[in-house]
Design a protein around this motif. Structure first.
Motif, PDB file in Angstrom:
ATOM      1  N   UNK A  42       0.715  -1.133  -0.022  1.00  0.00           N
ATOM      2  CA  UNK A  42       0.177   0.511  -0.196  1.00  0.00           C
ATOM      3  C   UNK A  42       1.091   1.208  -0.164  1.00  0.00           C
ATOM      4  N   UNK A  43       0.422   2.200  -0.808  1.00  0.00           N
ATOM      5  CA  UNK A  43       1.442   3.586  -0.804  1.00  0.00           C
ATOM      6  C   UNK A  43       0.344   4.188  -1.929  1.00  0.00           C
ATOM      7  N   UNK A  44       1.377   5.629  -2.326  1.00  0.00           N
ATOM      8  CA  UNK A  44       2.728   5.908  -1.200  1.00  0.00           C
ATOM      9  C   UNK A  44       1.990   6.338  -0.338  1.00  0.00           C
TER      10      UNK A  44
ATOM     11  N   UNK B 274      -7.272   1.829   3.962  1.00  0.00           N
ATOM     12  CA  UNK B 274      -6.445   2.231   3.319  1.00  0.00           C
ATOM     13  C   UNK B 274      -4.750   0.722   4.154  1.00  0.00           C
ATOM     14  N   UNK B 275      -6.081  -0.163   5.013  1.00  0.00           N
ATOM     15  CA  UNK B 275      -5.234  -1.821   5.620  1.00  0.00           C
ATOM     16  C   UNK B 275      -5.506  -2.674   4.608  1.00  0.00           C
ATOM     17  N   UNK B 276      -5.048  -4.006   5.188  1.00  0.00           N
ATOM     18  CA  UNK B 276      -5.245  -5.140   4.362  1.00  0.00           C
ATOM     19  C   UNK B 276      -6.731  -5.547   4.582  1.00  0.00           C
TER      20      UNK B 276
ATOM     21  N   UNK C  94      -9.257  -3.390  13.971  1.00  0.00           N
ATOM     22  CA  UNK C  94      -7.899  -3.498  14.586  1.00  0.00           C
ATOM     23  C   UNK C  94      -8.038  -3.813  15.962  1.00  0.00           C
TER      24      UNK C  94
ATOM     25  N   UNK D 101      -5.985  -1.821   0.722  1.00  0.00           N
ATOM     26  CA  UNK D 101      -4.237  -1.578   0.562  1.00  0.00           C
ATOM     27  C   UNK D 101      -4.688  -0.459  -0.111  1.00  0.00           C
ATOM     28  N   UNK D 102      -5.502   1.004  -0.288  1.00  0.00           N
ATOM     29  CA  UNK D 102      -6.193   1.695  -1.652  1.00  0.00           C
ATOM     30  C   UNK D 102      -6.085   3.366  -0.314  1.00  0.00           C
ATOM     31  N   UNK D 103      -5.657   4.247  -0.196  1.00  0.00           N
ATOM     32  CA  UNK D 103      -5.631   5.576   0.285  1.00  0.00           C
ATOM     33  C   UNK D 103      -6.505   6.311  -0.117  1.00  0.00           C
TER      34      UNK D 103
ATOM     35  N   UNK E 149      -3.955   9.104  -2.306  1.00  0.00           N
ATOM     36  CA  UNK E 149      -2.442   8.883  -2.239  1.00  0.00           C
ATOM     37  C   UNK E 149      -2.414   7.789  -3.485  1.00  0.00           C
ATOM     38  N   UNK E 150      -3.435   6.717  -3.327  1.00  0.00           N
ATOM     39  CA  UNK E 150      -2.922   5.495  -3.978  1.00  0.00           C
ATOM     40  C   UNK E 150      -3.683   5.734  -5.358  1.00  0.00           C
ATOM     41  N   UNK E 151      -4.117   6.709  -5.460  1.00  0.00           N
ATOM     42  CA  UNK E 151      -4.810   7.477  -6.300  1.00  0.00           C
ATOM     43  C   UNK E 151      -5.431   8.809  -6.206  1.00  0.00           C
TER      44      UNK E 151
ATOM     45  N   UNK F   6      -3.493  -3.263  17.478  1.00  0.00           N
ATOM     46  CA  UNK F   6      -4.007  -3.042  15.550  1.00  0.00           C
ATOM     47  C   UNK F   6      -2.476  -4.754  15.628  1.00  0.00           C
TER      48      UNK F   6
ATOM     49  N   UNK G  43      -3.183  -7.856  13.822  1.00  0.00           N
ATOM     50  CA  UNK G  43      -2.193  -8.421  13.752  1.00  0.00           C
ATOM     51  C   UNK G  43      -2.297  -9.986  14.172  1.00  0.00           C
TER      52      UNK G  43
ATOM     53  N   UNK H 269      -4.713  12.787   7.186  1.00  0.00           N
ATOM     54  CA  UNK H 269      -4.533  12.290   5.803  1.00  0.00           C
ATOM     55  C   UNK H 269      -5.218  12.087   4.765  1.00  0.00           C
TER      56      UNK H 269
END
Lengths: 273, 500
Positions: A86-88, B201-203, B211, B240-242, B245-247, B290, B295, B428
């Motif tokens: 994941x990022x950036x 954003x997390x997995x 979490x 996994x998508x922010x 940021x990611x887009x 978390x 985890x 963010x």
């Protein structure tokens, strides 16, 4: 997604991976990092992006095997996929025309330094790079750094390549010789500490990119706390770059050891298998 | 819908409800004692991080408890529920033996009934407005336990009822975050026929439900079950998508997304800014929880480490502090201590959580405040200095202000400190949207009755607006945002059609 399309060994312990992730390849900027997780039960850990190709939709990561998670990443082969990526993340480097940039990278720190060197050069700066490692086989990405630098000085602790001495010796040489407008240092915390002390003597504005322990990487956990100018900051959202002269490196070094005893147990278990 | 008096009246006047009402005299109903939630014994439950404390009520208990409800003409309980569940209807369905019907009623307005039945502070919401309590000074009907019962019954039955959705309208909307606010929003929007994508954003999907809240209070399998229902309704999930940021938001607009719900939660943990707070072994409750909840750091097979403290101090008096201290006990602490600067009366944690913590052996050091931490040569915390507090005049929160008592300083040996003194909004998302109006605390400013932000196609809710609240308030925000985004988008379409 996240498929490994290229793998190259820089040395036994240092590996370069090119990974498919078109979105990150497009959106990343110099200085950004990603969070990775290998396997369902894997740990989340940060790695700064070393390069990206928005056309091919790939990013480049350089990993040094230091513990279980980096070993698991390094064990992946071409065709395998990274479970989670994941990022950036992090604030990008502040790139503008400043004059002469002194870019300093130690060990695998040269990998995250590369996109910054490239970006500064493309912005019209004169870039003098000093790259350093313990010995010749640990010097990485020299050609790539050369491509975007006006001059490159290579330093090795044992003198097996370039000049013998610490990175600070190479830095001093450049500083004595010409006016430096800004310095950026990336490498082991201890190296950055002494690099920062060196430029402080000459009052050269200096940024250091920190590699703190992180879990989520988005500001949520606070594991990456660092004291900058007497204030607690989060490396993930406030950094990863900070004014190197204001960073409390001793605290940072201490905090990098926050899970040392747990890591020793985990490493013993993993590497004995 | 369920607050509309006409609708409620019609529902109540249905034959089966009238028949149930006349079956038992109200006097007999009120004579029944409120049900007690069966619990796992404290000495057993402290050994397991993933075993629920509350075991759930039996079918007989549920039927009896349901018969306490008098099916009031004016069901004030519904007003106390942030998502306005038709409470008397679902309770009467349980009394009638139609438990699956009860579960369907819950899902009319609540995307996560099994979650709410476990973690909602019902005593402050629906149950606080129950006729029993308001008019008769008797314990309220146990609405929360019944909600959990119906949701659990459905899950165990294997015949999950998927709420009806309108014909797809092809309009794409997105949520930023996948916590309770976003999930509640997503559930309502998909029912209205929208094409909903949840970006996380997390997995893992679930936000604080995954979490934050420990498995002994809310098992992950239950969250997953409710997520599965949303998936079956057509909600799409991207991990996994922010967003930003990611887009970028613009990228997503180009992909056809017409409106956004911002539910990214309360990100940044607060610290107290006292000397030594950055020593190792001092961490935020977010980090600690978390590591364990998301985890699985307490399991042998997980790569994520966690410090197994023997003398653990948890700073704070909220639900997160209780979750942390009880987690520390389950991970083998000899002493697990709550350090709270006010007294128990001012504690923000649910009474049930405090009770459970005490039964399990948590030590409460109330009216104490940390001043400084000390560490060994490796920088690992080993001791802290505190002082005792008294209570002065009420402060802005209406609670009595804690004041340090001179000369009351003392020291305490600790090897793990968990700071649970609140969170600040995650910067963010706002940092990616320069036109978005935020308060001086960094929360997103919305028109309260609509949850609409200063950018018209962006609605927001949950902790990113409130700064730190409960699952159910976040879900209420999500519903309200969905309702108003629906109106907004339909108006916009109507207007464009007119222009054309």
């Amino acid at each position: 997604m996240n498929k490994i399309v290229e793998k190259e060994y820089f040395s036994d312990k240092v590996i370069r991976l090119v990974v498919e992730n078109p979105k990150i390849a497009r959106s990343r900027k110099a200085g950004n990092f990603v969070i990775l997780k290998i396997g369902e039960k894997g740990e989340r850990f940060p790695l700064t992006i070393a390069d990206a190709d928005p056309v091919k939709g790939t990013i480049t990561l350089v990993v040094q095997i230091v513990g279980v998670s980096s070993a698991k990443l390094a064990a992946l082969e071409v065709g395998d996929s990274i479970t989670d990526l994941v990022g950036p993340l992090g604030k990008p480097t502040d790139i503008e025309l400043k004059g002469t940039i002194l870019a300093c990278g130690g060990g695998v720190g040269v990998a995250p330094l590369l996109p910054i060197v490239e970006a500064f050069k493309k912005a019209g700066n004169r870039v003098v790079s000093v790259i350093a490692a313990r010995s010749k086989d640990l010097i990485i990405l020299e050609d790539e750094i050369r491509r975007w630098s006006d001059e490159v000085i290579v330093m090795t602790d044992d003198g097996s390549y370039g000049r013998q001495g610490l990175i600070t010796a190479g830095m001093e040489e450049v500083i004595q010789r010409e006016k430096i407008d800004e310095c950026i240092v990336i490498g082991p915390a201890i190296m950055m500490k002494f690099a920062a002390l060196t430029t402080k003597k000459y009052s050269i504005p200096t940024q250091a990119s920190l590699n703190s322990i992180m879990v989520d990487g988005t500001g949520m956990c606070g594991a990456c706390r660092v004291t900058v100018g007497g204030k607690t900051r989060f490396t993930c959202v406030d950094g990863p770059e900070f004014d190197a002269h204001e960073i409390n490196f001793d605290e940072m070094l201490m905090r990098l050891g926050g899970y040392r005893s747990e890591e020793v147990v985990a490493n013993n278990k993993y590497f004995q298998k | 819908m369920s607050l509309d008096p006409e609708y409620l009246k019609n529902e109540r006047s249905q034959e089966w409800r009238a028949a149930l009402r006349s079956k038992i005299k109200n006097k007999e109903r009120t004579a029944i004692q409120r049900v007690h939630m069966p619990e796992q014994a404290p000495e057993i439950r402290v050994k397991y991080q993933d075993r629920e404390v509350n075991l759930g009520i039996t079918a007989e208990q549920a039927a009896l408890e349901a018969s306490r409800c008098m099916d009031c003409v004016t069901p004030t309980c519904i007003e106390g529920c942030p998502v306005n569940i038709n409470i008397p209807k679902f309770i009467k369905q349980i009394e009638d033996g139609d438990v699956l019907g009860a579960a369907a009623t819950l899902k009319e307005t609540n995307a996560l009934p099994a979650v709410c039945g476990r973690v909602c502070p019902q005593e402050k919401q629906c149950e606080s407005r129950c006729f029993y309590l308001e008019k008769m000074n008797l314990p309220s009907v146990s609405i929360g336990h019944l909600e959990r019962y119906a949701a659990d019954f459905e899950r165990a039955s294997g015949t999950s009822n998927i709420p009806k959705t309108a014909k797809p309208n092809g309009i794409k909307v997105a949520t930023v975050g996948s916590g309770p606010a976003a999930l509640s929003f997503a559930g309502d929007m998909v029912k209205n026929g929208y094409d909903v994508t949840v970006f996380e954003a997390l997995h893992e999907i679930g936000g604080v439900l995954k979490y934050g809240i420990p498995e002994f209070r809310l098992p992950n399998s239950i969250v997953d079950f409710e997520l599965d229902n949303l998936k079956k309704m057509g909600v799409k999930f991207e991990t996994n998508f922010i967003v930003g940021r990611t887009a970028s938001f613009d990228d997503l607009r180009k992909e056809g997304f017409q409106a956004f719900f911002l539910g990214s939660g309360a990100g940044l943990p607060r610290f107290m800014d006292i000397p030594g707070e950055n020593f190792n072994g001092i961490l935020s409750s977010n980090e600690y929880l978390t590591r364990v909840n998301l985890m699985g750091a307490n399991s042998e097979t997980s790569d994520t480490p966690v410090i197994l403290g023997k003398r653990v101090a948890v700073i704070g008096g909220g639900n997160t502090a209780m979750d942390s201290v009880r987690t520390a006990l389950r991970l083998g602490a000899d002493r697990a201590m709550i350090i709270y600067r006010r007294s128990e009366a001012e504690m923000p944690a649910r009474i049930e959580e405090v009770k459970h913590a005490k039964e399990e052996g948590v030590e409460f050091m109330n009216l104490c405040n940390p001043l400084e931490y000390f560490a060994d040569e490796k920088g690992m915390v080993n001791r802290m200095r505190l002082n005792r507090m008294g209570l002065g005049e009420p402060d802005a929160s209406g609670r009595r202000r804690p004041v340090p008592i001179d000369g009351s300083e003392f020291e305490l040996d600790v090897d793990l400190v968990i700071v649970a003194v609140g969170v600040s909004p995650n910067p963010l998302v706002p940092s990616c949207l320069p036109d978005l109006k935020v308060s001086k605390w960094g929360t997103i400013v919305v028109e309260e009755d609509k949850m609409q932000s200063s950018i018209e196609e962006m609605f927001a809710g949950g902790d990113i607006v409130r700064g730190g609240a409960t699952v159910i308030l976040a879900m209420g925000d999500g519903r309200k945002a969905a309702e108003n985004m629906h109106i907004y988008l339909q108006n916009k379409i109507a207007n464009t059609t007119k222009v054309n």
